[in-house]
Enzyme design. Sequence first.
Site, PDB file in Angstrom:
ATOM      1  N   ASP A   9       0.784  -1.195  -0.050  1.00 26.58           N
ATOM      2  CA  ASP A   9       0.070  -0.004  -0.049  1.00 26.58           C
ATOM      3  C   ASP A   9       1.037   1.199  -0.142  1.00 26.58           C
ATOM      4  O   ASP A   9       1.971   1.294   0.344  1.00 26.58           O
ATOM      5  CB  ASP A   9      -0.901   0.094   1.231  1.00 26.58           C
ATOM      6  N   ASP A  11       0.282   5.012   0.799  1.00 28.97           N
ATOM      7  CA  ASP A  11       0.075   6.062   2.148  1.00 28.97           C
ATOM      8  C   ASP A  11       0.134   5.417   3.333  1.00 28.97           C
ATOM      9  O   ASP A  11      -0.872   4.398   3.500  1.00 28.97           O
ATOM     10  CB  ASP A  11      -1.107   6.906   1.883  1.00 28.97           C
ATOM     11  N   ASP A 168      -1.566  -1.038   5.867  1.00 26.88           N
ATOM     12  CA  ASP A 168      -1.857  -0.302   7.297  1.00 26.88           C
ATOM     13  C   ASP A 168      -3.319  -0.315   7.536  1.00 26.88           C
ATOM     14  O   ASP A 168      -3.579   0.435   8.324  1.00 26.88           O
ATOM     15  CB  ASP A 168      -1.303   1.039   7.423  1.00 26.88           C
TER      16      ASP A 168
END
Length: 224
Positions: A9, A11, A168
């Site tokens: 991922d 960001d 995250d």
Amino acid sequence: MRPAAVFFDLDGTLVDTAPDFVVVLNQLLQEAGRPALSDAAIRSQVSNGARALVTLGFGLTPEDADFGTHLDRLLACYEARLAVDSALFPGMDKVLAALEAEQIPWGIVTNKPERFTTPLLSGLGLAERCGPVICPDHVRLRKPDPEGLLIAAQQAGVAPEQCLYVGDHLRDIEAGRAAGMRTVAALFGYLDPNEDPRAWHADVYIETAAQLLPLIAANKDSPA
């Protein structure tokens, strides 16, 4: 099992983009005569996207008449500030170097539009290094749907079950599991304080990027 490819991922996982969002959102709040927000409050919502930041900062929902105006302003200001203070998370440079040394392809599957992703990667010197970069522009359904991850694996020429996906957010882990990939939850990312990431059922949890290194080197002399 040594992975055949690793996907991240963007960001909150590969790149810490929150510092630029903090500056932009607080600048807009100042212009509107509203109080600044803490770094922690903004960081917790960055992975939820620009819409969540508008809601956080201005208390608006997409149904409110002014929401679109604030959203457009936020995106325009962010686009003008891409990669000013954003950087790889600590230790992530060593992870990428290790992947490249082992000739393990790595790429990105993100819900961040290509409009922002491409210049961000260029600004950080990552555009020429990474493999597949899959944005919402390239899929019919964004994460948690696995479509982007399956496309990334196909572009990398590897089977999904031989890949790691690092994220995250719950949607990252859901997408990775649905794609048949081994999942890694990045606890150093932009976690909502109201969420329990241990309930995501990721295969691995890491507190720092450096904890990816043993996963990359695992059983390196055996087939992936």
